[in-house]
Structures are given as structure tokens and as C-alpha cells.
Motif scaffolding. Structure first.
Motif, PDB file in Angstrom:
ATOM      1  N   SER A   1       0.872  -1.151  -0.011  1.00  0.00           N
ATOM      2  CA  SER A   1       0.005   0.009   0.068  1.00  0.00           C
ATOM      3  C   SER A   1       0.896   1.293  -0.037  1.00  0.00           C
ATOM      4  O   SER A   1       0.632   1.939  -0.712  1.00  0.00           O
TER       5      SER A   1
ATOM      6  N   ILE B   1       2.125   1.744  -3.472  1.00  0.00           N
ATOM      7  CA  ILE B   1       1.193   2.136  -4.343  1.00  0.00           C
ATOM      8  C   ILE B   1       1.088   3.846  -4.324  1.00  0.00           C
ATOM      9  O   ILE B   1       1.141   4.506  -5.251  1.00  0.00           O
ATOM     10  N   GLU B   2       1.177   4.166  -3.008  1.00  0.00           N
ATOM     11  CA  GLU B   2       0.885   5.375  -2.558  1.00  0.00           C
ATOM     12  C   GLU B   2       2.052   6.205  -3.034  1.00  0.00           C
ATOM     13  O   GLU B   2       1.693   7.441  -3.763  1.00  0.00           O
TER      14      GLU B   2
ATOM     15  N   LYS C   1       1.688   6.692  -6.886  1.00  0.00           N
ATOM     16  CA  LYS C   1       0.511   7.905  -7.179  1.00  0.00           C
ATOM     17  C   LYS C   1       1.028   9.161  -6.970  1.00  0.00           C
ATOM     18  O   LYS C   1       0.565  10.078  -7.708  1.00  0.00           O
ATOM     19  N   LYS C   2       1.837   9.416  -6.009  1.00  0.00           N
ATOM     20  CA  LYS C   2       2.389  10.763  -5.719  1.00  0.00           C
ATOM     21  C   LYS C   2       3.710  11.062  -6.763  1.00  0.00           C
ATOM     22  O   LYS C   2       4.292  12.370  -6.840  1.00  0.00           O
TER      23      LYS C   2
END
Length: 56
Positions: free
Chosen positions: A32, A35-36, A39-40
Motif C-alpha cells: 500500500s 502504491i501511494e 501515485k505521488k
């Protein structure tokens, strides 16, 4: 199920039992975070990733 691990800290034994469920939970948490990070836009090259892995 993984065997229990005994850790001695300050002459006091602490028994830790790592279950499959807790291992999967830890893996999920790390994925997780990854993935974050993607995304950033915090993306590592494969060379940077291997450098980090080699440090471990």
C-alpha cells in the motif's frame, strides 16, 4: 504456521509468534505504501531499488 521466536531484551524473554495472517498484513501494508508512492510520483529506477535492497 511459522514457529514462535523468542527475543531476549534486558534479560527479559519476549515470545513473538508470527502468523501467516500477520505476515500477509505486513506485506499488504508495505505494498500500500508503494502504491501511494507511485501515485505521488515518487518512482525509483530499478537500479535505485536494487541499491536499497542490497543495503538490507
Amino acid at each position: 504456521m511459522a514457529p514462535a521466536t523468542q527475543v531476549i531484551i534486558n534479560n527479559e524473554a519476549i515470545k513473538t509468534d508470527y502468523s501467516e495472517k500477520s505476515a500477509i498484513g505486513a506485506l499488504y501494508d508495505e505494498l500500500s505504501k508503494g502504491i501511494e508512492s507511485l501515485k505521488k510520483g515518487d518512482v525509483y529506477t530499478i537500479d535505485k531499488a536494487w541499491e536499497e535492497i542490497d543495503k538490507i
